[in-house]
Motif scaffolding. Structure first.
Motif, PDB file in Angstrom:
ATOM      1  N   LYS A 118       0.841  -1.190   0.000  1.00 22.63           N
ATOM      2  CA  LYS A 118       0.000   0.000   0.000  1.00 22.63           C
ATOM      3  C   LYS A 118       0.881   1.246   0.000  1.00 22.63           C
ATOM      4  O   LYS A 118       1.843   1.353   0.752  1.00 22.63           O
ATOM      5  CB  LYS A 118      -0.919   0.006   1.226  1.00 22.63           C
ATOM      6  CG  LYS A 118      -1.976  -1.095   1.223  1.00 22.63           C
ATOM      7  CD  LYS A 118      -2.941  -0.950   0.050  1.00 22.63           C
ATOM      8  CE  LYS A 118      -4.055  -1.983   0.101  1.00 22.63           C
ATOM      9  NZ  LYS A 118      -4.972  -1.869  -1.053  1.00 22.63           N
ATOM     10  N   ALA A 123       0.496   4.270   1.066  1.00 27.16           N
ATOM     11  CA  ALA A 123       0.593   4.996   2.335  1.00 27.16           C
ATOM     12  C   ALA A 123       1.572   4.308   3.276  1.00 27.16           C
ATOM     13  O   ALA A 123       2.347   4.966   3.991  1.00 27.16           O
ATOM     14  CB  ALA A 123      -0.786   5.102   2.982  1.00 27.16           C
ATOM     15  N   ASP A 177      -3.144  -7.232   3.966  1.00 27.77           N
ATOM     16  CA  ASP A 177      -3.829  -5.968   3.739  1.00 27.77           C
ATOM     17  C   ASP A 177      -2.837  -4.834   3.502  1.00 27.77           C
ATOM     18  O   ASP A 177      -3.214  -3.766   3.007  1.00 27.77           O
ATOM     19  CB  ASP A 177      -4.739  -5.624   4.917  1.00 27.77           C
ATOM     20  CG  ASP A 177      -3.993  -5.618   6.240  1.00 27.77           C
ATOM     21  OD1 ASP A 177      -2.957  -6.304   6.337  1.00 27.77           O
ATOM     22  OD2 ASP A 177      -4.441  -4.929   7.170  1.00 27.77           O
ATOM     23  N   LEU A 178      -1.563  -5.059   3.837  1.00 22.58           N
ATOM     24  CA  LEU A 178      -0.513  -4.062   3.622  1.00 22.58           C
ATOM     25  C   LEU A 178       0.415  -4.483   2.491  1.00 22.58           C
ATOM     26  O   LEU A 178       0.663  -3.728   1.554  1.00 22.58           O
ATOM     27  CB  LEU A 178       0.294  -3.844   4.903  1.00 22.58           C
ATOM     28  CG  LEU A 178      -0.482  -3.440   6.153  1.00 22.58           C
ATOM     29  CD1 LEU A 178       0.458  -3.289   7.333  1.00 22.58           C
ATOM     30  CD2 LEU A 178      -1.256  -2.159   5.930  1.00 22.58           C
ATOM     31  N   ILE A 206      -3.346   8.070  -1.802  1.00 22.09           N
ATOM     32  CA  ILE A 206      -3.524   7.607  -0.427  1.00 22.09           C
ATOM     33  C   ILE A 206      -5.004   7.379  -0.143  1.00 22.09           C
ATOM     34  O   ILE A 206      -5.393   6.348   0.421  1.00 22.09           O
ATOM     35  CB  ILE A 206      -2.942   8.626   0.566  1.00 22.09           C
ATOM     36  CG1 ILE A 206      -1.460   8.914   0.241  1.00 22.09           C
ATOM     37  CG2 ILE A 206      -3.109   8.134   1.987  1.00 22.09           C
ATOM     38  CD1 ILE A 206      -0.562   7.724   0.309  1.00 22.09           C
ATOM     39  N   LYS A 207      -5.854   8.316  -0.561  1.00 21.83           N
ATOM     40  CA  LYS A 207      -7.291   8.192  -0.306  1.00 21.83           C
ATOM     41  C   LYS A 207      -7.896   6.986  -1.028  1.00 21.83           C
ATOM     42  O   LYS A 207      -8.791   6.329  -0.518  1.00 21.83           O
ATOM     43  CB  LYS A 207      -8.003   9.478  -0.736  1.00 21.83           C
ATOM     44  CG  LYS A 207      -7.689  10.690   0.132  1.00 21.83           C
ATOM     45  CD  LYS A 207      -8.379  11.942  -0.393  1.00 21.83           C
ATOM     46  CE  LYS A 207      -8.036  13.159   0.455  1.00 21.83           C
ATOM     47  NZ  LYS A 207      -8.654  14.392  -0.098  1.00 21.83           N
ATOM     48  N   GLU A 208      -7.406   6.718  -2.240  1.00 21.42           N
ATOM     49  CA  GLU A 208      -7.927   5.585  -3.010  1.00 21.42           C
ATOM     50  C   GLU A 208      -7.338   4.259  -2.545  1.00 21.42           C
ATOM     51  O   GLU A 208      -7.700   3.200  -3.070  1.00 21.42           O
ATOM     52  CB  GLU A 208      -7.617   5.790  -4.500  1.00 21.42           C
ATOM     53  CG  GLU A 208      -8.373   6.968  -5.112  1.00 21.42           C
ATOM     54  CD  GLU A 208      -7.830   7.361  -6.482  1.00 21.42           C
ATOM     55  OE1 GLU A 208      -6.947   6.640  -6.998  1.00 21.42           O
ATOM     56  OE2 GLU A 208      -8.274   8.385  -7.031  1.00 21.42           O
ATOM     57  N   ASN A 209      -6.432   4.323  -1.557  1.00 15.37           N
ATOM     58  CA  ASN A 209      -5.819   3.125  -0.980  1.00 15.37           C
ATOM     59  C   ASN A 209      -5.119   2.295  -2.047  1.00 15.37           C
ATOM     60  O   ASN A 209      -5.197   1.068  -2.062  1.00 15.37           O
ATOM     61  CB  ASN A 209      -6.862   2.277  -0.253  1.00 15.37           C
ATOM     62  CG  ASN A 209      -6.233   1.363   0.785  1.00 15.37           C
ATOM     63  OD1 ASN A 209      -5.157   1.654   1.315  1.00 15.37           O
ATOM     64  ND2 ASN A 209      -6.898   0.258   1.081  1.00 15.37           N
ATOM     65  N   ARG A 210      -4.430   2.962  -2.948  1.00 15.51           N
ATOM     66  CA  ARG A 210      -3.723   2.272  -4.023  1.00 15.51           C
ATOM     67  C   ARG A 210      -2.469   1.582  -3.510  1.00 15.51           C
ATOM     68  O   ARG A 210      -1.965   1.880  -2.421  1.00 15.51           O
ATOM     69  CB  ARG A 210      -3.335   3.265  -5.125  1.00 15.51           C
ATOM     70  CG  ARG A 210      -4.511   3.764  -5.941  1.00 15.51           C
ATOM     71  CD  ARG A 210      -4.015   4.502  -7.169  1.00 15.51           C
ATOM     72  NE  ARG A 210      -5.128   4.995  -7.974  1.00 15.51           N
ATOM     73  CZ  ARG A 210      -5.772   4.269  -8.854  1.00 15.51           C
ATOM     74  NH1 ARG A 210      -5.419   3.020  -9.064  1.00 15.51           N
ATOM     75  NH2 ARG A 210      -6.760   4.789  -9.556  1.00 15.51           N
TER      76      ARG A 210
END
Length: 305
Positions: A160, A162, A210-211, A242-246
């Motif tokens: 991810k 972020a 998830d990461l 970051i918001k789109e969790n790309r």
């Protein structure tokens, strides 16, 4: 064709294109802006636009803007024209056309009468807003890093964005290097910084799916990279990513060359702008591809062979 028509055709600019959502373009170009004064090389082709920045023979970044991103793309050049431009000036000019929360369409033309890049706002018929950006002949040509797999199987992982940004920031030791270790058993990625002490971040594939969302490695590898160059690959990741969790994809090639890839949405989803990738997955917007190439600072041991 008449002689006058022929003359007009010969005088046609190399490129006239129009793009919506200027803020997305600003985000993509800002992602490769790691210092205040930075020169860029822009390459044009029938396939789109590529912007390239590089430093010290150890770091290079490319922003790929495919022609599908543009609502208009009239390409008239022979070959692939290249020109140099100040990245900061280019981003600042584009940002002047962006209105927060609103869609803005601009036209980009190259060259102008004096070999400039011409920017013009085209969705406000009652108001004329334009800018001219002086270009120059590039001092050096972009390097070809020629990224090749390190073996028969790729060495790659996707994390991810972020998490990657936060991990690199946490490992800051001014003037030092960051060690990246991939090992198949247990399948994991380790980021290690050394300074007045040691700081290590472990991402276990099965424990942190998830990461660490993808992982491929069949033998242990370990390389070190200058912190300032590694940090440049994430320091300006757009907030939209970051918001789109790309996720960001990292690959280690022959000789330890590191490739870091990000995806940035340029055009948000709408009925008239839907992007579907080769796997049939419908993206929330059209995508700009960003690639960083970082040369290793130091090889740890013979396991890299």
């Amino acid at each position: 064709m008449s002689s006058s028509a022929t003359a007009m055709a010969e005088e046609a600019p190399d490129l006239v294109c129009q793009i919506e959502h200027v803020q997305g373009l600003v985000d993509a170009l800002s992602a490769v802006r790691w210092k205040r004064h930075q020169d860029a090389v822009v390459e044009l082709s029938e396939h789109g636009i590529v912007l390239i920045v590089q430093e010290s023979g150890c770091l290079q970044a490319k922003v790929y803007l495919k022609r599908e991103l543009f609502v208009r793309f009239d390409y008239n050049a022979q070959g692939r024209p290249r020109f140099g431009v100040s990245l900061g000036l280019f981003v600042d000019c584009l940002n002047a056309f962006s209105v927060p929360g609103q869609s803005s369409m601009i036209q980009i033309q190259y060259p102008g009468p004096d070999m400039q890049v011409l920017l013009k706002k085209v969705d406000t018929p009652d108001v004329s807003i334009y800018a001219e950006i002086r270009t120059r002949i590039p001092d050096t040509m972009p390097w070809d890093f020629n990224f090749e797999p390190a073996g028969t199987n790729p060495l790659t992982f996707t994390v991810k964005s972020a998490v990657l940004k936060e991990a690199i920031e946490d490992l800051e030791w001014p003037g030092s290097s960051i060690q990246i270790i991939l090992q198949p058993v247990p399948p994991s990625v380790t980021l290690k910084g050394e300074g007045h002490g040691d700081l290590q971040i472990d991402l276990m594939y099965y424990a942190n799916t998830d990461l660490l969302v993808a992982f491929q490695c069949d033998h242990r590898v370990s390389f070190k990279y200058k912190y300032k160059f590694l940090r440049a690959t994430t320091t300006n990741i757009p907030s939209s990513v970051i918001k789109e969790n790309r996720g960001s994809k990292l690959s280690i090639g022959r000789g330890g060359l590191l490739k870091v890839q990000h995806l940035v949405s340029i055009v948000k989803h709408s009925a008239s702008h839907t992007y579907v990738d080769s796997a049939g997955y419908q993206q929330p917007g059209r995508i700009a591809y960003i690639e960083f190439f970082v040369k290793p600072d130091e090889v740890e041991d013979a396991t890299n062979d």
